[in-house]
Design a protein around this motif. Structure first.
Motif, PDB file in Angstrom:
ATOM      1  N   LEU A 122     -14.487  10.842 -30.494  1.00 35.34           N
ATOM      2  CA  LEU A 122     -14.253  11.252 -31.729  1.00 35.34           C
ATOM      3  C   LEU A 122     -14.862  12.435 -32.483  1.00 35.34           C
ATOM      4  O   LEU A 122     -14.236  12.883 -32.710  1.00 35.34           O
ATOM      5  CB  LEU A 122     -12.814  10.823 -31.922  1.00 35.34           C
ATOM      6  N   ALA A 123     -15.698  11.382 -32.860  1.00 34.55           N
ATOM      7  CA  ALA A 123     -16.830  12.083 -33.410  1.00 34.55           C
ATOM      8  C   ALA A 123     -17.461  13.238 -33.209  1.00 34.55           C
ATOM      9  O   ALA A 123     -17.731  13.694 -33.864  1.00 34.55           O
ATOM     10  CB  ALA A 123     -18.331  10.483 -34.104  1.00 34.55           C
ATOM     11  N   LYS A 124     -17.699  13.379 -32.293  1.00 39.58           N
ATOM     12  CA  LYS A 124     -18.687  14.541 -31.567  1.00 39.58           C
ATOM     13  C   LYS A 124     -16.983  15.344 -31.471  1.00 39.58           C
ATOM     14  O   LYS A 124     -17.860  16.788 -32.037  1.00 39.58           O
ATOM     15  CB  LYS A 124     -19.135  14.230 -30.552  1.00 39.58           C
ATOM     16  N   SER A 131     -16.440  22.637 -37.301  1.00 42.59           N
ATOM     17  CA  SER A 131     -17.175  23.390 -37.673  1.00 42.59           C
ATOM     18  C   SER A 131     -16.945  24.847 -37.001  1.00 42.59           C
ATOM     19  O   SER A 131     -16.987  25.382 -37.912  1.00 42.59           O
ATOM     20  CB  SER A 131     -18.972  23.435 -37.088  1.00 42.59           C
ATOM     21  N   VAL A 132     -15.905  24.888 -36.024  1.00 45.24           N
ATOM     22  CA  VAL A 132     -15.927  26.433 -35.373  1.00 45.24           C
ATOM     23  C   VAL A 132     -14.592  26.338 -36.454  1.00 45.24           C
ATOM     24  O   VAL A 132     -14.479  27.818 -36.151  1.00 45.24           O
ATOM     25  CB  VAL A 132     -15.224  26.111 -34.396  1.00 45.24           C
ATOM     26  N   CYS A 176     -11.975  20.321 -26.645  1.00 42.13           N
ATOM     27  CA  CYS A 176     -13.446  19.975 -26.682  1.00 42.13           C
ATOM     28  C   CYS A 176     -13.175  18.571 -25.746  1.00 42.13           C
ATOM     29  O   CYS A 176     -14.526  17.707 -25.120  1.00 42.13           O
ATOM     30  CB  CYS A 176     -13.370  18.960 -27.747  1.00 42.13           C
ATOM     31  N   LEU A 177     -12.160  17.701 -25.619  1.00 38.24           N
ATOM     32  CA  LEU A 177     -11.812  16.749 -25.273  1.00 38.24           C
ATOM     33  C   LEU A 177     -12.329  16.942 -23.366  1.00 38.24           C
ATOM     34  O   LEU A 177     -12.744  15.709 -22.971  1.00 38.24           O
ATOM     35  CB  LEU A 177     -10.022  16.510 -25.214  1.00 38.24           C
ATOM     36  N   MET A 178     -11.877  17.474 -22.868  1.00 41.27           N
ATOM     37  CA  MET A 178     -12.287  18.292 -20.753  1.00 41.27           C
ATOM     38  C   MET A 178     -13.642  18.803 -21.409  1.00 41.27           C
ATOM     39  O   MET A 178     -14.380  18.464 -20.690  1.00 41.27           O
ATOM     40  CB  MET A 178     -11.274  18.840 -20.623  1.00 41.27           C
ATOM     41  N   THR A 179     -14.186  19.007 -22.540  1.00 37.10           N
ATOM     42  CA  THR A 179     -15.901  19.546 -21.827  1.00 37.10           C
ATOM     43  C   THR A 179     -16.219  18.596 -22.473  1.00 37.10           C
ATOM     44  O   THR A 179     -17.224  18.362 -21.749  1.00 37.10           O
ATOM     45  CB  THR A 179     -15.745  20.843 -23.311  1.00 37.10           C
ATOM     46  N   LEU A 180     -16.110  17.520 -23.388  1.00 36.91           N
ATOM     47  CA  LEU A 180     -16.962  15.662 -23.493  1.00 36.91           C
ATOM     48  C   LEU A 180     -17.103  15.423 -22.192  1.00 36.91           C
ATOM     49  O   LEU A 180     -17.866  14.368 -22.952  1.00 36.91           O
ATOM     50  CB  LEU A 180     -16.464  16.030 -24.976  1.00 36.91           C
ATOM     51  N   SER A 181     -16.144  15.843 -21.365  1.00 38.07           N
ATOM     52  CA  SER A 181     -15.317  14.502 -20.336  1.00 38.07           C
ATOM     53  C   SER A 181     -16.140  14.986 -19.082  1.00 38.07           C
ATOM     54  O   SER A 181     -16.962  15.870 -19.142  1.00 38.07           O
ATOM     55  CB  SER A 181     -14.171  14.167 -20.025  1.00 38.07           C
TER      56      SER A 181
END
Length: 1143
Positions: A122-124, A131-132, A176-181
């Motif tokens: 969640l922090a990432k 930022s985006v 982000c959730l999918m990308t970071l998984s």
């Protein structure tokens, strides 16, 4: 109590039932509203009741809960008590909601029970999105951003450029959730929250990294729509994209060269089978790298058990058509009476008794004499029948019931082993037993329903009916080679299909009864190209390329006299589960409805390692569910739906016109409602068939009073836009007219309303007769209790409204207190409604079904997938051992063997290792037999086909050996083998008229004609049985079914009528034998028949007899000189340099 007063009570009760308000809080709210009216509207002419309805409607459509806070942080009660706010300003405060902040979204995710995310992730996520978001807000180029931040920014900019809308925080969070998984993840994104955008952005991210991405949707309609809508986005990013729906092999190969491919899981599975089983180069170098599954719950749960297979033609299965027609005709002889009893076909009473006696020497006439002696038949009847047997039916057709009872009593006394329970139907439809006083011996009594001189067997349950049908069918069933009896209606099946028949006969019989109860425009529709299944319970999609198996498709075609398709054999298959598991850990899924705990745990069990996360809506959702209604009969149900639709489409004192979506379970119900609403609502549209052009439905926003009547096509994935006036009136109103199979399908339909922060409402209106018997009994019991409660509560409601009327005139605090006390009592009356109880029972049933799916069905799917993989490996070895060019007949024979093995030898009780061992052994034997030129399962047609392949290569001696094997295997069906052997023998003689060769050829041709007689006869049997029970009085008219079978007969006519045609030539002095060996050839007959068929093209026949007469007239119209011209034009097989006639 008038309508407005009833509406007021309903709205107040709805706050408790649907908004989680407690009775005390609602009472406080009501008091605050009364006080506000007194203080603000005292000098206005506004009616109190009208004002209360307006305010409560505003609270309802904006879904104001007890915990709601305005932008300023005030509660609803605080705003109502603020007299500085005007009524209009108060309404604006209630309707005005801001987008959630990133911190609010992350906190909701963190607090979610089922969400599998940690603080580090969640922090990432927070860092990337914030930022985006800042860069997008400031219109920065983002040059200072790196990594995922830079990639997300470029994707958002491309989306905003091409789609002209701002990317929401929730969409960036999902990405982000999918990308970071590191492994797959399933995400629940609310309906209307922009799933297609998230899918496109994540697909583009993976494609830009060099991966191939497959996007799977729940229907072809949605797949094609999404690909077209997002193509410009991909073009900007220079990413190739295509959709795999409805493509030929060449186009499919080009499609799979694209970086991103949209489609359905069925199409991906089918193309994989074409590539690996049919060995067509479809996928090229594409592998299973990344799958994004839209509407993932539908594909993994509702359709998780679906299996895709490419039909494999096995012409020999045409032999089963007469048997299927016999089963269909026999099943149609059975019916259920109004009393619930099941009865079979009618038999003359003497035949029933004779069957039970089974005494040698005791025949029909002996029994009839016994009937005459007991007075059942008139004196001298038997003598008349002996003299003239045709009088039998006439003399026995009308025997009084009491006479029959007396006769059966005599039979029981003479033959104690025969005991009967005799019944008749009373005028009211009830069943009465006629011989209760009959002697009881403790043995089984044969139950009969008397009907004139006829009897019908009565059956206690469906299982006994199945057994009776099987017994009847077996009476007419013969396996060849055998002596062809003259029994009328006999079905002859080649012996090599006997194992299949024995293993599937009960299934086919069961499906014949299933076809009887299936309804057009419910489970299927009828299109020009045949009977088409409809996925009515989930998506509503008309499944154009699907057919039913195990005879069900053929029974439905007989039912509607449609073109009869042949059964196919399943030699290849791929389950949805199998497709998904090919992507291993790289499955990413999105849905608006992942479901409840049981459903989510099921997906976790099936796809190990996959993680779940529920994404909050970007705005507070304002979907309000109106209390559901259960009607007790269909007429009242239809009337209630129409009342609700009409009410919502009209304006009232407190609410404007709305747009309405009516979701029906079936096309049939949609058409019924369309007709019922014909004169009640002017602006309505039907959305029931994806084969139609439905673009007009989505061409503009729905306006006030617009009504769409749809099947589940209008549910999952459908984005309906509404006008501002409709939003102001409360948004889209969804009426669900049936209890969906699970809460997810229900939520998908309801999710068409209340999208993207707009208000919307939904209501279930169902008919109790459509529910299970147990649920109907439960509802009936609860209705009795509700009736008593309503009697007790009615005085309180009336007293409450009476005090309210007085309040407007007096405005005294004393009246206010009395109103509060009465309101608390009214609101505390009911806890659970009937609909809530029904839903709870349904959800429990869904949990049990999912448990059974995981424990029982899923292991079977996986076993079959393992076995198919093993077969593909064997097939690869078979190709390699034949230099990748095996004979087509050998490949076909091996595939057929595998398909028959699945049908006749697959035992799911065995372990997968045992099954693999047996399959390996059996495939080894099959390939060994093929090497020795033997059919693996004794199919005579294999020898015929392989003989033709040898003949094409000029190897006539070997081809003759093959034809001889076919004839020795089963001469009954060896017409082509006989004909080809004769022809090959003559070619081998190099035109020398060897008498022995000519005699053998002539004998072969005569045997070919005999075999064709059997083919012809079985076609007639198929036609007779299939037409036997047409419900409509059209039996003399030619149907598509007749046209199809007549076309098959026409192919046999030249040979079948060869003798008669030769005589016809002779009558006109036409010499058929005008060159060596042509006297035996059938080509002259074939040419003549082609002329006849050309002459029939312009005829319009109405029945079978007319068709026969037209054929006769057409043939007679050919003059002798034209017949002479036919002879020189004949193709001379001997001039064809050894090429035999192909079968």
């Amino acid at each position: 109590m008038n309508d407005n007063e009833q509406t007021l009570v309903t709205l107040l009760q709805g706050l408790v039932r649907n908004f989680k308000w407690c009775p005390e809080d609602v009472t406080d709210l009501f008091n605050a509203l009364l006080n506000r009216f007194t203080l603000i509207n005292r000098n206005d002419s506004l009616d109190l009741l009208t004002w209360l309805l307006q305010m409560l409607h505003c609270i309802e459509v904006n879904y104001i809960t007890p915990t709601w806070r305005s932008k300023s942080g005030k509660t609803l009660l605080e705003l109502i008590r603020d007299t500085a706010l005007s009524n209009e300003e108060l309404k604006v405060c209630l309707a005005d909601d801001e987008d959630k902040t990133l911190n609010e979204i992350i906190e909701e995710i963190r607090d979610g029970e089922l969400n599998q995310v940690n603080d580090e992730l969640l922090a990432k996520l927070s860092d990337i999105v914030s930022s985006v978001e800042a860069a997008l807000r400031s219109h920065s180029s983002g040059s200072h951003l790196t990594g995922l931040k830079k990639e997300l920014l470029s994707l958002c900019q491309a989306a905003e450029k091409t789609k002209k809308f701002k990317i929401r925080l929730t969409q960036m969070v999902s990405w982000c959730l999918m990308t970071l998984s590191e492994s797959g993840r399933l995400i629940q994104v609310g309906t209307g929250e922009g799933k297609s955008c998230i899918v496109a952005m994540f697909a583009a991210f993976r494609a830009l990294r060099g991966e191939k991405v497959d996007i799977m949707s729940s229907s072809s309609v949605l797949a094609e729509r999404d690909m077209k809508e997002w193509k410009e986005f991909y073009d900007v990013l220079k990413i190739s994209v295509d959709c795999n729906i409805n493509k030929q092999d060449k186009d499919s190969k080009k499609c799979y060269e694209s970086q991103i491919v949209y489609g359905t899981v069925e199409q991906f599975a089918g193309d994989w089978l074409r590539h690996h089983f049919h060995r067509r180069d479809i996928f090229g170098q594409r592998t299973f790298q990344c799958a994004i599954v839209d509407e993932v719950d539908s594909l993994m749960l509702d359709k998780g058990h679906h299996v895709v297979y490419l039909s494999s033609d096995m012409p020999a299965l045409q032999h089963l058509n007469p048997l299927l027609a016999l089963i269909w005709a026999t099943a149609n002889q059975y019916s259920k009476l109004g009393s619930g009893h099941i009865v079979g076909r009618k038999y003359p009473f003497y035949q029933v008794v004779l069957k039970q006696i089974k005494q040698e020497g005791f025949n029909e006439l002996t029994l009839l004499q016994m009937a005459e002696d007991t007075g059942v038949l008139a004196k001298g009847t038997v003598t008349e029948i002996r003299r003239k047997p045709s009088l039998l039916n006439e003399k026995t057709a009308n025997v009084a019931a009491d006479k029959q009872v007396e006769f059966f009593r005599t039979v029981e006394m003479r033959f104690p082993s025969c005991q009967f329970a005799l019944h008749s139907i009373n005028t009211d439809g009830s069943i009465e037993e006629l011989n209760r006083s009959s002697r009881e011996s403790g043995q089984r009594r044969v139950s009969l329903l008397l009907n004139g001189g006829f009897c019908q067997y009565m059956y206690p349950d469906e299982n006994s009916v199945m057994n009776a049908v099987e017994e009847e069918v077996r009476h007419f069933l013969y396996f060849t080679p055998c002596e062809l009896s003259k029994t009328e209606g006999s079905c002859y099946i080649p012996g090599f299909l006997s194992d299949l028949v024995e293993s599937k006969l009960k299934v086919w019989i069961e499906n014949a009864f299933n076809a009887q109860i299936m309804e057009k425009d419910h489970e299927y529709i009828i299109e020009d190209h045949g009977i088409i299944p409809v996925d009515y319970s989930c998506t509503g999609v008309v499944e154009n390329f699907m057919t039913w198996s195990d005879g069900l498709q053929q029974f439905l075609e007989m039912k509607h006299q449609s073109k009869l398709s042949d059964m196919t054999i399943i030699t290849n298959y791929m389950s949805n589960v199998g497709v998904f598991q090919k992507y291993k850990s790289q499955i990413y899924g999105l849905s608006g409805t992942l479901g409840q705990n049981t459903e989510i745990e099921t997906m976790r069990t099936i796809y190990e390692g996959i993680k779940i996360c529920q994404i909050p809506s970007y705005k507070r959702r304002k979907l309000f569910e109106v209390q559901g209604v259960i009607m007790d009969d269909e007429k009242r149900w239809i009337r209630k739906i129409c009342e609700v639709v009409v009410k919502q489409s009209q304006s009232t004192t407190h609410v404007g016109q709305r747009a309405i979506l009516v979701v029906c379970e079936t096309i049939k119900v949609a058409n019924i409602l369309d007709e019922a609403l014909k004169d009640k609502v002017p602006n309505k549209m039907l959305y029931i068939n994806n084969n139609r052009d439905n673009s007009i439905i989505f061409a503009k926003k729905l306006g006030a009073g617009d009504v769409i009547i749809a099947t589940n096509l209008g549910g999952r994935g459908t984005d309906l836009q509404v006008s501002d006036s409709v939003k102001a009136a409360g948004g889209l109103f969804v009426v669900q007219t049936f209890l969906p199979k699970n809460a997810r399908v229900e939520a998908q339909a309801f999710g068409r309303a209340g999208r993207q922060g707009s208000p919307g409402s939904a209501q279930l209106i169902i008919c109790s007769s459509h529910l299970s018997d147990a649920l109907q009994l439960l509802i009936l019991t609860r209705n009795l209790l509700s009736f008593i409660e309503n009697i007790l509560s009615a005085p309180c409601q009336k007293l409450f409204l009476l005090h309210l009327r007085h309040y407007q005139s007096s405005n005294t605090m004393e009246k206010n207190q009395e109103i509060s006390l009465l309101l608390k009592y009214i609101l505390a009356e009911k806890s659970n409604t009937d609909m809530m109880v029904v839903k709870e029972i349904r959800d429990s049933s869904v949990a049990e079904q999912l448990s059974s799916y995981v424990d029982c069905y899923l292991p079977k799917i996986k076993k079959k997938d393992v076995l198919f993989t093993q077969y593909l490996e064997t097939l690869d070895l078979f190709y390699k051992s034949n230099n990748n060019k095996p004979a087509e007949s050998d490949v076909s024979a091996l595939n057929e063997f595998w398909g028959m093995w699945l049908l006749t030898k697959l035992n799911m009780e065995k372990s997968v290792n045992e099954l693999k061992k047996h399959l390996k052994e059996d495939l080894g034997k099959a390939m060994q037999q093929l090497m020795q030129r033997e059919s693996p399962f004794s199919n005579l047609h294999y020898y015929t086909v392989y003989g033709s392949e040898l003949g094409d290569k000029g190897r006539h001696s070997e081809s003759i050996n093959m034809y001889t094997k076919a004839i020795n295997q089963d001469s009954c069906w060896a017409a082509v083998a006989f004909y080809n052997r004769a022809f090959a023998s003559l070619i081998q003689q190099n035109r020398r008229q060897d008498p022995e060769c000519l005699c053998q050829a002539l004998e072969d041709l005569q045997n070919a004609l005999k075999s064709l007689d059997l083919y012809w006869e079985q076609l007639q049997i198929t036609q007779k049985y299939a037409r036997q029970e047409i419900m409509e009085p059209i039996s003399s008219h030619i149907t598509r079914f007749d046209i199809h079978l007549n076309a098959r007969k026409m192919d046999l006519v030249p040979a079948q009528t060869a003798t008669g045609t030769n005589s016809w030539f002779s009558d006109y002095g036409v010499t058929v034998v005008d060159w060596p060996i042509n006297w035996f050839d059938l080509n002259s007959i074939e040419n003549l028949w082609k002329v006849v068929r050309r002459k029939l093209r312009d005829t319009r026949t109405n029945n079978i007899d007319d068709l026969k007469a037209d054929i006769k007239a057409a043939r007679a119209s050919i003059p002798p000189n034209q017949s002479h011209k036919l002879i020189p034009s004949m193709p001379r097989h001997n001039d064809a340099k050894g090429a035999p006639t192909k079968s």
